[in-house]
Scaffold this motif. Structure first.
Motif, mmCIF file in Angstrom:
data_model
loop_
_atom_site.group_PDB
_atom_site.id
_atom_site.type_symbol
_atom_site.label_atom_id
_atom_site.label_comp_id
_atom_site.label_asym_id
_atom_site.label_seq_id
_atom_site.Cartn_x
_atom_site.Cartn_y
_atom_site.Cartn_z
ATOM 1 N N ASN A 35 53.894 63.241 30.803
ATOM 2 C CA ASN A 35 52.660 63.229 30.024
ATOM 3 C C ASN A 35 52.189 64.666 29.785
ATOM 4 N N ASP A 38 47.985 65.089 29.790
ATOM 5 C CA ASP A 38 47.160 64.960 30.993
ATOM 6 C C ASP A 38 48.014 65.281 32.216
ATOM 7 N N ALA A 41 47.954 62.610 35.010
ATOM 8 C CA ALA A 41 48.228 61.213 34.663
ATOM 9 C C ALA A 41 49.039 60.515 35.753
ATOM 10 N N HIS A 79 48.435 52.738 33.226
ATOM 11 C CA HIS A 79 47.978 54.004 33.796
ATOM 12 C C HIS A 79 46.707 53.815 34.606
ATOM 13 N N TYR A 82 41.708 57.540 33.284
ATOM 14 C CA TYR A 82 41.586 59.002 33.248
ATOM 15 C C TYR A 82 40.523 59.513 34.217
ATOM 16 N N SER A 85 42.087 59.668 37.692
ATOM 17 C CA SER A 85 43.414 60.233 37.928
ATOM 18 C C SER A 85 43.411 61.622 38.565
ATOM 19 N N GLU A 86 42.474 62.485 38.241
ATOM 20 C CA GLU A 86 42.487 63.824 38.833
ATOM 21 C C GLU A 86 42.263 63.762 40.347
#
Length: 100
Positions: A35, A38, A41, A79, A82, A85-86
């Protein structure tokens, strides 16, 4: 080692992958290295069939498409959102933890 368990979370991307897992099943989460948009991700996968109890192999996961767990085991299903995810990437790669 840290372990993060997420319950009742949305998995993004069903419209792309069209794979479902049974409710309340622990799913595999790993970094999506391809990805380029991102760097944090995370991909969600249905566990491999060898990691699932035999009694679940014939469970129907998608009644519209008539798919059983044995047919979708080991496939990507979406997924991690967002917004999550971090932080989860940090847990997995800097703290050597796992996310399920």
């Amino acid at each position: 080692m840290a372990k993060v368990i997420i319950k009742n979370a949305v998995i993004k991307g069903y419209h792309v992958f069209q794979v479902r897992a049974p409710d309340k099943m622990s799913l595999t989460v790993c970094k999506e290295y391809g990805n380029c948009h991102d760097k944090y991700a995370l991909m969600v996968w249905v566990p491999d069939l060898c990691k699932l109890p035999q009694q679940l192999h014939q469970v129907t996961t998608d009644t519209k498409r008539h798919l059983k767990l044995c047919q979708v085991a080991g496939l990507p299903m979406g997924h991690v959102p967002y917004i999550l995810s971090e932080g989860l990437s940090h847990c997995m790669f800097q703290l050597h933890g796992t996310v399920t």
